[in-house]
Design an enzyme around this catalytic site. Structure first.
Site, PDB file in Angstrom:
ATOM      1  N   CYS A 278       0.823  -1.227   0.000  1.00 19.63           N
ATOM      2  CA  CYS A 278       0.000   0.000   0.000  1.00 19.63           C
ATOM      3  C   CYS A 278       0.848   1.264   0.000  1.00 19.63           C
ATOM      4  O   CYS A 278       0.316   2.357  -0.176  1.00 19.63           O
ATOM      5  CB  CYS A 278      -0.934  -0.019   1.204  1.00 19.63           C
ATOM      6  SG  CYS A 278      -1.786  -1.579   1.390  1.00 19.63           S
TER       7      CYS A 278
ATOM      8  N   HIS B  93      -3.726   6.348   2.961  1.00 18.28           N
ATOM      9  CA  HIS B  93      -4.141   5.042   2.452  1.00 18.28           C
ATOM     10  C   HIS B  93      -5.466   4.671   3.106  1.00 18.28           C
ATOM     11  O   HIS B  93      -5.641   4.832   4.318  1.00 18.28           O
ATOM     12  CB  HIS B  93      -3.061   4.007   2.782  1.00 18.28           C
ATOM     13  CG  HIS B  93      -3.482   2.604   2.532  1.00 18.28           C
ATOM     14  ND1 HIS B  93      -4.116   2.221   1.366  1.00 18.28           N
ATOM     15  CD2 HIS B  93      -3.381   1.476   3.295  1.00 18.28           C
ATOM     16  CE1 HIS B  93      -4.379   0.924   1.437  1.00 18.28           C
ATOM     17  NE2 HIS B  93      -3.949   0.457   2.590  1.00 18.28           N
TER      18      HIS B  93
ATOM     19  N   ASN C 195     -10.433  -1.100   0.469  1.00 17.79           N
ATOM     20  CA  ASN C 195      -8.967  -1.021   0.451  1.00 17.79           C
ATOM     21  C   ASN C 195      -8.467  -1.511  -0.906  1.00 17.79           C
ATOM     22  O   ASN C 195      -8.618  -2.680  -1.244  1.00 17.79           O
ATOM     23  CB  ASN C 195      -8.411  -1.891   1.593  1.00 17.79           C
ATOM     24  CG  ASN C 195      -6.888  -1.853   1.675  1.00 17.79           C
ATOM     25  OD1 ASN C 195      -6.211  -1.376   0.764  1.00 17.79           O
ATOM     26  ND2 ASN C 195      -6.351  -2.368   2.769  1.00 17.79           N
TER      27      ASN C 195
HETATM   28  N1  ACO Z   1     -18.516  -9.965   9.604  1.00 23.06           N
HETATM   29  C1  ACO Z   1     -18.933 -10.258  10.843  1.00 23.06           C
HETATM   30  N2  ACO Z   1     -18.103 -10.609  11.831  1.00 23.06           N
HETATM   31  C2  ACO Z   1     -16.796 -10.657  11.540  1.00 23.06           C
HETATM   32  C3  ACO Z   1     -16.291 -10.375  10.266  1.00 23.06           C
HETATM   33  C4  ACO Z   1     -17.224 -10.022   9.275  1.00 23.06           C
HETATM   34  N3  ACO Z   1     -16.847  -9.710   8.019  1.00 23.06           N
HETATM   35  N4  ACO Z   1     -14.951 -10.510  10.282  1.00 23.06           N
HETATM   36  C5  ACO Z   1     -14.610 -10.865  11.528  1.00 23.06           C
HETATM   37  N5  ACO Z   1     -15.718 -10.959  12.288  1.00 23.06           N
HETATM   38  C6  ACO Z   1     -15.825 -11.319  13.686  1.00 23.06           C
HETATM   39  C7  ACO Z   1     -14.630 -12.099  14.162  1.00 23.06           C
HETATM   40  O1  ACO Z   1     -14.785 -13.478  13.893  1.00 23.06           O
HETATM   41  C8  ACO Z   1     -14.613 -11.793  15.643  1.00 23.06           C
HETATM   42  O2  ACO Z   1     -15.553 -12.619  16.259  1.00 23.06           O
HETATM   43  P1  ACO Z   1     -15.204 -13.289  17.685  1.00 23.06           P
HETATM   44  O3  ACO Z   1     -14.988 -12.122  18.620  1.00 23.06           O
HETATM   45  O4  ACO Z   1     -16.409 -14.089  17.971  1.00 23.06           O
HETATM   46  O5  ACO Z   1     -13.950 -14.059  17.460  1.00 23.06           O
HETATM   47  C9  ACO Z   1     -15.149 -10.363  15.707  1.00 23.06           C
HETATM   48  O6  ACO Z   1     -15.828 -10.121  14.458  1.00 23.06           O
HETATM   49  C10 ACO Z   1     -14.075  -9.319  15.877  1.00 23.06           C
HETATM   50  O7  ACO Z   1     -13.069  -9.554  14.903  1.00 23.06           O
HETATM   51  P2  ACO Z   1     -11.740  -8.753  14.941  1.00 23.06           P
HETATM   52  O8  ACO Z   1     -10.774  -9.338  13.965  1.00 23.06           O
HETATM   53  O9  ACO Z   1     -11.296  -8.578  16.362  1.00 23.06           O
HETATM   54  O10 ACO Z   1     -12.229  -7.338  14.399  1.00 23.06           O
HETATM   55  P3  ACO Z   1     -11.432  -6.007  14.380  1.00 23.06           P
HETATM   56  O11 ACO Z   1     -12.152  -4.987  15.143  1.00 23.06           O
HETATM   57  O12 ACO Z   1      -9.968  -6.199  14.691  1.00 23.06           O
HETATM   58  O13 ACO Z   1     -11.528  -5.574  12.837  1.00 23.06           O
HETATM   59  C11 ACO Z   1     -10.302  -5.566  10.762  1.00 23.06           C
HETATM   60  C12 ACO Z   1     -10.979  -6.412  11.834  1.00 23.06           C
HETATM   61  C13 ACO Z   1     -11.360  -4.678  10.114  1.00 23.06           C
HETATM   62  C14 ACO Z   1      -9.681  -6.482   9.742  1.00 23.06           C
HETATM   63  C15 ACO Z   1      -9.219  -4.686  11.409  1.00 23.06           C
HETATM   64  O14 ACO Z   1      -8.420  -5.473  12.241  1.00 23.06           O
HETATM   65  C16 ACO Z   1      -8.357  -3.981  10.395  1.00 23.06           C
HETATM   66  O15 ACO Z   1      -8.811  -3.105   9.678  1.00 23.06           O
HETATM   67  N6  ACO Z   1      -7.064  -4.303  10.374  1.00 23.06           N
HETATM   68  C17 ACO Z   1      -6.119  -3.569   9.517  1.00 23.06           C
HETATM   69  C18 ACO Z   1      -6.208  -3.961   8.083  1.00 23.06           C
HETATM   70  C19 ACO Z   1      -5.275  -3.078   7.283  1.00 23.06           C
HETATM   71  O16 ACO Z   1      -5.039  -1.941   7.636  1.00 23.06           O
HETATM   72  N7  ACO Z   1      -4.676  -3.539   6.244  1.00 23.06           N
HETATM   73  C20 ACO Z   1      -3.753  -2.627   5.559  1.00 23.06           C
HETATM   74  C21 ACO Z   1      -2.821  -3.290   4.828  1.00 23.06           C
HETATM   75  S1  ACO Z   1      -3.562  -3.977   3.412  1.00 23.06           S
HETATM   76  C22 ACO Z   1      -2.284  -4.346   2.331  1.00 23.06           C
HETATM   77  O17 ACO Z   1      -1.138  -4.063   2.555  1.00 23.06           O
HETATM   78  C23 ACO Z   1      -2.714  -5.088   1.154  1.00 23.06           C
END
Ligand code: ACO
Length: 328
Positions: free
Chosen positions: A115, A255, A285
């Site tokens: 990114c 980003h 993204n």
């Molecule tokens: N729908 C419903 N529930 C979901 C989903 C979904 N799509 N995805 C995960 N959950 C659930 C999980 O299973 C978890 O359930 P549990 O508590 O029963 O285990 C709960 O939701 C919470 O999941 P988390 O992973 O803790 O959610 P979080 O608040 O951390 O958000 C996310 C996840 C959006 C992926 C976040 O961590 C994020 O944005 N991370 C950064 C990503 C990023 O910046 N990438 C950039 C680089 S990309 C590149 O270089 C190509």
């Protein structure tokens, strides 16, 4: 002698026609519009057609940027494509774009810095234009990420989209152009934080089952933590390198990975969200394409005009990060 700088003289973007909404995703995996919007800020994403390759998206965006710069493809000396989803391992996506846009005099190569790749490309283009070796350089960010997500994995398939954005970097008057930048990487972080083994040469020491090796996998929490700390840090670094303060900045184009990361950066920097351009709700993204698509969208919405001082900031797999200040 009149002093000159290297700067952006044209911007263009291309988004595939097909749109996938959160409501569409509710029919594919166990998710909800409410979860996706509240956890990421995403409402919809564009999806490339099965017969489109990353170079097709990139070529459309590049052609628009060249037209916006009032140049012809034959005026282009260098084509740089930042992507983590190239057409193939060999040849480079940039050479395919060079051929498609008929930039027959241009050299061409890819950058793989996830990114951060588009901003890495701008820093490279700045050097070549400033030292007089190249006149006009097209820097493109282009991705088809949706081809590398597991559509059964709700933690990944809701986050990404496809698209391309491009700019032309050329000689501009000294009061405009690309200012200070900061590029960085940390290769000691676990590879599994964000990886796609694919057909790469590395095999073995990171256990990846055969059926998972063509999917992007991510430790969302680790990348989130990284994003929250690096984004405000690199925005400040670009300002310091450019002898500017946040008061001098019209807009920050970060980003578009997660609205919560951008909100956290705004808070840490003591800035209002109105200083940050956000289009993650519409685009999701798009990795290396996210910043140039956001620049194009901001320009089309009248939020970005010639003469504006802005900061671009990206971070992603590698880990990598990159920021740059510029006067458009
Ligand atoms: N729908 C419903 N529930 C979901 C989903 C979904 N799509 N995805 C995960 N959950 C659930 C999980 O299973 C978890 O359930 P549990 O508590 O029963 O285990 C709960 O939701 C919470 O999941 P988390 O992973 O803790 O959610 P979080 O608040 O951390 O958000 C996310 C996840 C959006 C992926 C976040 O961590 C994020 O944005 N991370 C950064 C990503 C990023 O910046 N990438 C950039 C680089 S990309 C590149 O270089 C190509």
């Amino acid at each position: 002698m009149v002093k000159k700088n290297a700067g952006i003289i044209g911007i263009g973007a291309y988004l595939p026609d097909k749109i996938l909404t959160n409501a569409d995703l509710e029919k594919i995996v166990d998710t909800s519009d409410e979860w996706i919007v509240s956890r990421s800020g995403i409402r919809k994403r564009h999806i490339a057609d099965a017969n489109e390759a990353t170079s097709d998206l990139a070529a459309h965006a590049a052609s628009k940027a060249i037209k916006d710069a009032q140049l012809n493809p034959g005026d282009i000396d260098m084509v740089i494509v930042a992507t983590i989803t190239p057409d193939m391992m060999i040849p480079s996506t940039a050479t395919r774009v060079q051929g498609k846009i008929k930039a027959t005099h241009a050299c061409a190569f890819d950058i793989e810095a996830a990114c951060s790749g588009f901003v890495y490309g701008l820093a490279i283009a700045k050097s070549f234009v400033l030292n007089g070796e190249m006149r006009n350089i097209v820097v493109i960010g282009a991705e088809i990420l949706t081809r590398y997500v597991d559509w059964n994995d709700r933690t990944m398939c809701v986050l990404f989209g496809d698209g391309a954005g491009a700019v032309v970097v050329s000689t501009v008057d000294a009061e405009r152009g690309l200012l200070g930048f900061h590029l960085g990487a940390d290769g000691n972080t676990p590879r599994k934080w964000l990886m796609l083994p694919g057909s790469g040469s590395f095999n073995g020491s990171v256990p990846v089952s055969e059926d998972r090796k063509d999917f992007m996998t991510m430790d969302g929490k680790a990348i989130f933590k990284f994003g929250v700390s690096i984004l405000p840090n690199i925005i400040n670094k670009a300002l310091i390198q450019s002898h500017l303060t946040s008061n001098d900045i019209k807009l920050i184009v970060p980003h578009q990975a997660n609205i919560r990361i951008i909100e956290s950066a705004a808070k840490r920097l003591g800035l209002g969200m109105e200083k940050f351009y956000v289009n993650i709700d519409q685009r999701a993204n798009t990795s290396a394409a996210s910043i140039p698509i956001a620049m194009s969208d901001a320009k089309n919405e009248g939020k970005l005009q010639n003469g504006d001082t802005i900061v671009l900031a990206g971070f992603g797999a590698g880990l990598t990060w990159a920021s740059i200040a510029l006067v458009l």
